[in-house]
Structures are given as C-alpha cells and as structure tokens.
Design a protein around this motif. Sequence first.
Motif, PDB file in Angstrom:
ATOM      1  N   GLY A 132       0.769  -1.175  -0.069  1.00  0.00           N
ATOM      2  CA  GLY A 132      -0.134  -0.077  -0.148  1.00  0.00           C
ATOM      3  C   GLY A 132       0.652   1.321  -0.083  1.00  0.00           C
ATOM      4  N   HIS A 133       2.280   1.321  -0.054  1.00  0.00           N
ATOM      5  CA  HIS A 133       2.734   2.411  -0.054  1.00  0.00           C
ATOM      6  C   HIS A 133       3.132   3.031  -1.194  1.00  0.00           C
ATOM      7  CE1 HIS A 133       4.070   1.744   4.284  1.00  0.00           C
ATOM      8  NE2 HIS A 133       4.215   0.549   3.868  1.00  0.00           N
ATOM      9  N   ARG A 134       3.034   4.109  -1.178  1.00  0.00           N
ATOM     10  CA  ARG A 134       3.264   5.288  -2.486  1.00  0.00           C
ATOM     11  C   ARG A 134       4.463   6.222  -2.203  1.00  0.00           C
ATOM     12  NH1 ARG A 134       0.719   1.448  -3.732  1.00  0.00           N
ATOM     13  NH2 ARG A 134      -0.992   1.197  -4.885  1.00  0.00           N
ATOM     14  N   ARG A 135       4.503   6.848  -0.956  1.00  0.00           N
ATOM     15  CA  ARG A 135       5.368   7.582  -0.819  1.00  0.00           C
ATOM     16  C   ARG A 135       6.737   6.923   0.015  1.00  0.00           C
ATOM     17  NH1 ARG A 135       5.877  12.634  -2.634  1.00  0.00           N
ATOM     18  NH2 ARG A 135       6.480  13.391  -0.447  1.00  0.00           N
ATOM     19  N   ILE A 136       7.563   6.227  -0.956  1.00  0.00           N
ATOM     20  CA  ILE A 136       8.765   5.503  -0.592  1.00  0.00           C
ATOM     21  C   ILE A 136       9.980   6.293  -1.061  1.00  0.00           C
ATOM     22  CG2 ILE A 136       9.961   3.453  -1.090  1.00  0.00           C
ATOM     23  CD1 ILE A 136       7.306   2.215  -2.292  1.00  0.00           C
ATOM     24  N   ALA A 137      10.858   6.294   0.158  1.00  0.00           N
ATOM     25  CA  ALA A 137      12.069   7.225   0.114  1.00  0.00           C
ATOM     26  C   ALA A 137      13.150   6.272   0.046  1.00  0.00           C
ATOM     27  CB  ALA A 137      11.992   8.028   1.456  1.00  0.00           C
ATOM     28  N   PHE A 138      14.343   6.665  -0.519  1.00  0.00           N
ATOM     29  CA  PHE A 138      15.589   6.138  -0.609  1.00  0.00           C
ATOM     30  C   PHE A 138      16.614   7.019  -0.250  1.00  0.00           C
ATOM     31  CE2 PHE A 138      19.481   5.046  -3.315  1.00  0.00           C
ATOM     32  CZ  PHE A 138      19.204   3.772  -3.127  1.00  0.00           C
ATOM     33  N   VAL A 139      17.471   6.542   0.514  1.00  0.00           N
ATOM     34  CA  VAL A 139      18.675   7.349   1.302  1.00  0.00           C
ATOM     35  C   VAL A 139      19.951   6.766   0.798  1.00  0.00           C
ATOM     36  CG1 VAL A 139      19.423   8.588   3.274  1.00  0.00           C
ATOM     37  CG2 VAL A 139      17.055   8.071   3.044  1.00  0.00           C
ATOM     38  N   SER A 140      20.714   7.469   0.173  1.00  0.00           N
ATOM     39  CA  SER A 140      22.322   6.903  -0.090  1.00  0.00           C
ATOM     40  C   SER A 140      22.990   8.218   0.193  1.00  0.00           C
ATOM     41  CB  SER A 140      22.311   6.605  -1.687  1.00  0.00           C
ATOM     42  OG  SER A 140      23.467   6.271  -2.109  1.00  0.00           O
ATOM     43  N   THR A 141      24.514   7.568   0.433  1.00  0.00           N
ATOM     44  CA  THR A 141      25.743   8.471   0.680  1.00  0.00           C
ATOM     45  C   THR A 141      26.164   9.028  -0.814  1.00  0.00           C
ATOM     46  OG1 THR A 141      27.344   6.707   0.814  1.00  0.00           O
ATOM     47  CG2 THR A 141      26.122   7.441   2.691  1.00  0.00           C
ATOM     48  N   LEU A 142      25.608   8.539  -2.077  1.00  0.00           N
ATOM     49  CA  LEU A 142      26.369   8.589  -3.136  1.00  0.00           C
ATOM     50  C   LEU A 142      26.283  10.061  -3.470  1.00  0.00           C
ATOM     51  CD1 LEU A 142      27.393   7.931  -5.906  1.00  0.00           C
ATOM     52  CD2 LEU A 142      24.969   8.067  -6.756  1.00  0.00           C
ATOM     53  N   LYS A 143      27.611  10.775  -3.600  1.00  0.00           N
ATOM     54  CA  LYS A 143      27.781  12.387  -3.875  1.00  0.00           C
ATOM     55  C   LYS A 143      27.263  12.693  -5.389  1.00  0.00           C
ATOM     56  CE  LYS A 143      31.600  12.233  -0.443  1.00  0.00           C
ATOM     57  NZ  LYS A 143      32.968  12.070  -0.284  1.00  0.00           N
ATOM     58  N   THR A 144      26.531  13.675  -5.128  1.00  0.00           N
ATOM     59  CA  THR A 144      26.326  14.364  -6.654  1.00  0.00           C
ATOM     60  C   THR A 144      26.275  15.767  -6.589  1.00  0.00           C
ATOM     61  OG1 THR A 144      23.516  14.260  -5.911  1.00  0.00           O
ATOM     62  CG2 THR A 144      24.534  12.516  -7.099  1.00  0.00           C
ATOM     63  N   ASP A 145      26.223  16.446  -7.495  1.00  0.00           N
ATOM     64  CA  ASP A 145      26.517  18.017  -7.340  1.00  0.00           C
ATOM     65  C   ASP A 145      25.050  18.749  -7.590  1.00  0.00           C
ATOM     66  OD1 ASP A 145      25.971  17.341  -9.899  1.00  0.00           O
ATOM     67  OD2 ASP A 145      27.716  18.551 -10.653  1.00  0.00           O
ATOM     68  N   ARG A 146      23.882  17.792  -7.599  1.00  0.00           N
ATOM     69  CA  ARG A 146      22.469  18.307  -7.616  1.00  0.00           C
ATOM     70  C   ARG A 146      21.746  17.597  -7.239  1.00  0.00           C
ATOM     71  NH1 ARG A 146      20.352  16.951 -12.966  1.00  0.00           N
ATOM     72  NH2 ARG A 146      21.651  15.683 -14.158  1.00  0.00           N
ATOM     73  N   PRO A 147      20.358  17.983  -6.932  1.00  0.00           N
ATOM     74  CA  PRO A 147      19.184  16.987  -6.463  1.00  0.00           C
ATOM     75  C   PRO A 147      18.842  15.981  -7.463  1.00  0.00           C
ATOM     76  CG  PRO A 147      18.681  19.371  -5.894  1.00  0.00           C
ATOM     77  CD  PRO A 147      19.841  19.358  -6.967  1.00  0.00           C
ATOM     78  N   TYR A 148      18.309  14.752  -7.015  1.00  0.00           N
ATOM     79  CA  TYR A 148      18.340  13.719  -8.162  1.00  0.00           C
ATOM     80  C   TYR A 148      17.046  13.898  -9.037  1.00  0.00           C
ATOM     81  CZ  TYR A 148      16.733   9.301  -9.883  1.00  0.00           C
ATOM     82  OH  TYR A 148      16.391   8.204 -10.534  1.00  0.00           O
ATOM     83  N   VAL A 149      17.209  13.701 -10.174  1.00  0.00           N
ATOM     84  CA  VAL A 149      15.982  13.712 -11.007  1.00  0.00           C
ATOM     85  C   VAL A 149      15.957  12.441 -11.803  1.00  0.00           C
ATOM     86  CG1 VAL A 149      15.788  16.226 -11.410  1.00  0.00           C
ATOM     87  CG2 VAL A 149      17.426  14.903 -13.012  1.00  0.00           C
ATOM     88  N   ALA A 150      15.009  11.878 -12.178  1.00  0.00           N
ATOM     89  CA  ALA A 150      15.046  10.702 -12.844  1.00  0.00           C
ATOM     90  C   ALA A 150      15.646  10.720 -14.070  1.00  0.00           C
ATOM     91  CB  ALA A 150      13.305  10.265 -13.373  1.00  0.00           C
ATOM     92  N   GLY A 151      16.448   9.559 -14.232  1.00  0.00           N
ATOM     93  CA  GLY A 151      17.453   9.338 -15.298  1.00  0.00           C
ATOM     94  C   GLY A 151      18.587  10.081 -15.522  1.00  0.00           C
ATOM     95  N   MET A 152      18.987  10.957 -14.256  1.00  0.00           N
ATOM     96  CA  MET A 152      20.315  11.538 -14.454  1.00  0.00           C
ATOM     97  C   MET A 152      21.342  10.431 -14.381  1.00  0.00           C
ATOM     98  SD  MET A 152      20.455  13.249 -10.585  1.00  0.00           S
ATOM     99  CE  MET A 152      21.878  13.658 -10.755  1.00  0.00           C
ATOM    100  N   GLU A 153      22.414  10.861 -14.929  1.00  0.00           N
ATOM    101  CA  GLU A 153      23.782   9.813 -14.798  1.00  0.00           C
ATOM    102  C   GLU A 153      24.391   9.881 -13.355  1.00  0.00           C
ATOM    103  OE1 GLU A 153      27.259   8.802 -17.343  1.00  0.00           O
ATOM    104  OE2 GLU A 153      27.398  11.169 -16.828  1.00  0.00           O
ATOM    105  N   LEU A 154      24.325   8.781 -12.795  1.00  0.00           N
ATOM    106  CA  LEU A 154      24.941   8.715 -11.382  1.00  0.00           C
ATOM    107  C   LEU A 154      26.308   8.018 -11.228  1.00  0.00           C
ATOM    108  CD1 LEU A 154      21.783   7.533  -9.553  1.00  0.00           C
ATOM    109  CD2 LEU A 154      22.856   9.947  -9.496  1.00  0.00           C
TER     110      LEU A 154
END
Length: 376
Positions: free
Chosen positions: A185-207
């Motif tokens: 029944g969950h829809r608001r599923i969070a994901f937390v990682s230490t991976l360093k990026t220079d901008r907030p995550y957007v779908a499909g961005m290169e990691l």
Amino acid sequence: MISNGSRRRDITVADVAKAANVSKAQAARALGNYGAVSDDVRERVLAAAEELSYRPNELARSMNTGKSHTIGVVVGDIENPHFGLATRGITDTAKKSGYNVILVNTDEEETAEVEAVQVLLDKRVDGLIVAPASSVETEHLRRVYDSGRPLVLLDRAAAGLEVETFAVDMTAISYDSTRYLLEAGHRRIAFVSTLKTDRPYVAGMELASSQISERLDGMRRAFEEKGLSQPVDLVRLNAGDAESIKRITRHLLEGPDAATAIVASDGLIALSIVEAIQELGLSIPADVSFLMYDDFAWTRLTTPPLTVIAQPVYEMGIAAASALIRQIEGRKPSAPSTELTARLVRRGSVGSPAPEKPSPDGGAGHAPNDNQFTPA
C-alpha cells in the motif's frame, strides 16, 4: 643502553646457504621457489631456513621473480560492514593461495582512489581489486588494464572497461523489493544513499555509482508497472555523517506528504535512520515501514527484526580474489563465473501505511525537500 652493534642482525640467504652447505644461488632458488633445484638441496635449504628463523626479503624476492605475492585492494569505506565482509572474503582466499593483501580506504573520493592505485602499483602488487568510487570516471583503471596488470572490480562496474566484475545486479532485486512495498500500500517510498552528486536527483540522471543507478532504475520500473510516478522528491543522495542522515530522516517523515516507507542503501545509513525514527517517537512498522540493503546480525536483533535485501557479500570477495589470483598465475577460467544474486528477506519492519493525519489548518502540506546536495 643497548648499542646498535649488539642487536641481532637479520639472517640472509648467504647464512642459509652456508648452513645447508649449498651455493647462495641454489639457496635463493629453493627459498624463492623458482628455477631448477634438486629435491635434496631444497629439503636441506628449507630445514636450514627454519632452524635459523630466516624471513625472506620480499622486495628482493619480487625483483628476482617479478612477483610480490601481494594483492592490492581499494574500497570506499572500510567502516561500512559491506566492504568489511567482502574484504574478509578476499583476505581468506588470498591467504590460502599464499598472497598477502594491502588494503586502502578512499572515503569514496575519486582523487584518493587514483592516488591509492598508483601507490599500490609502486609497491609492485601483483594485481588489484577495486570497488570504484565512480563508475564513470575510470581513466586510472583504464591505464591499469592497458598496462596488462591483473585487475578485478568489486561491487560496482566501470563504464567501458571490460574486466571481470563481481557485483550483484541490483535492478531486479530493487524492483522486487519496491513492488513488495507497493503491494503493501505504500506510494511515498523514500531512498537514502551516501552517493555524492552536485545537484538533487531527477529521474534518469547519470549517477557515478552503477549500484545506486541500478537500485533507482529498479524502483522506477516497479512504479511504472503500477501506472505510478516514482516520488523523486523522496530520493535523498549526499547523505553524510550520522547527524545529516538523521536530519534527512526527520525531513522525510514530516508533514502529510511524508514518506510512509524508507529504503536505506547500506547498513551504516540504516543505523542512523532507525535511531532518528526512535528519537521522533515513531514506531516501525506502525508509523513508517523500513527496508535496508545487506543482512547483518544486528538486523535480526531489533524489535521488530528488519526486512533486508541480503547480498552474498563474503562470496563476492572470494570470487573476486579467486579471479584475480587466477589472472596473476596465468590460468584460464575452469568454470563460468560465480553467479551472485540478492534476495529479499521479509521480516517485521514492513506493514501497511499508517492512516494519513490531517494538518492543523486542514491543508495538504508538503514535506521539505532537503536533498542535502553539495553545490558544484
């Protein structure tokens, strides 16, 4: 005071040769296990070496044989139990084959990894096992590969570098675990990682990490299959120390649009998230469901026991070391590479979402979007 002259000097090959009544060249060949030497000479030399407590000069031996019988291992965070367990698999395997291991920790910094690789090469290691800090910036690994030095990758792939890589395909297990949460029944599923990026995550961005990229791809696929959009505002990268992880957790759980389930990308993150949930006075899974990567003993000792994605981490280390030693010794694979797969272990930390609580003003409200990103 004891003078330097009174200290016991190191036993040399010449000492062993004299005790065994053989030439220095014969003793060196017997001790180094190279070249032609009779069984009788070998036995006498080894017996003399044991009696004299002879220890070989590894640098000199490597110069004679071209082999140091040493493996270099480079990982991002040895404090992370994931890498600790993988390293144990490597060292256990190396020891059985007569190899020593030099371990270098890089704190997931690309510059530190480049320096570590060069230091290990300067120390004449016979081969390298590397868990790349970046799956994209891998020119230093390309140089190692082009030089002919045996190289194996651990846990993460490197784009465009066709070397033996021992890692679990995370896409499928991430899809399965996300579907499990969606079906609860969950829809608001969070994901937390230490991976360093220079901008907030957007779908499909290169990691930079193939592992994190695969996990997010698996999550997105599960949402899309249900005709839903993945809530990318709940993907939080750049999680740093324990306090920043707890801060991210608090933000994820605030407001009527709060996360109802959190996925931690490793065991260290998981500890801080669970601590933050407890500090907020919330309960798992009554208030928030929780799922994490890797299965460690402590995950079975909590109340409730935690649902985990179990990876064969120790076996991953064994497979990587075995492959590298085979390369060093010039042997061809005798069988297909070990298949490394993860599995979802369902315990008590996932339940149905808690009923939504209206905000005091009756509005919908939104949780703050604290991506904790570092500006370029």
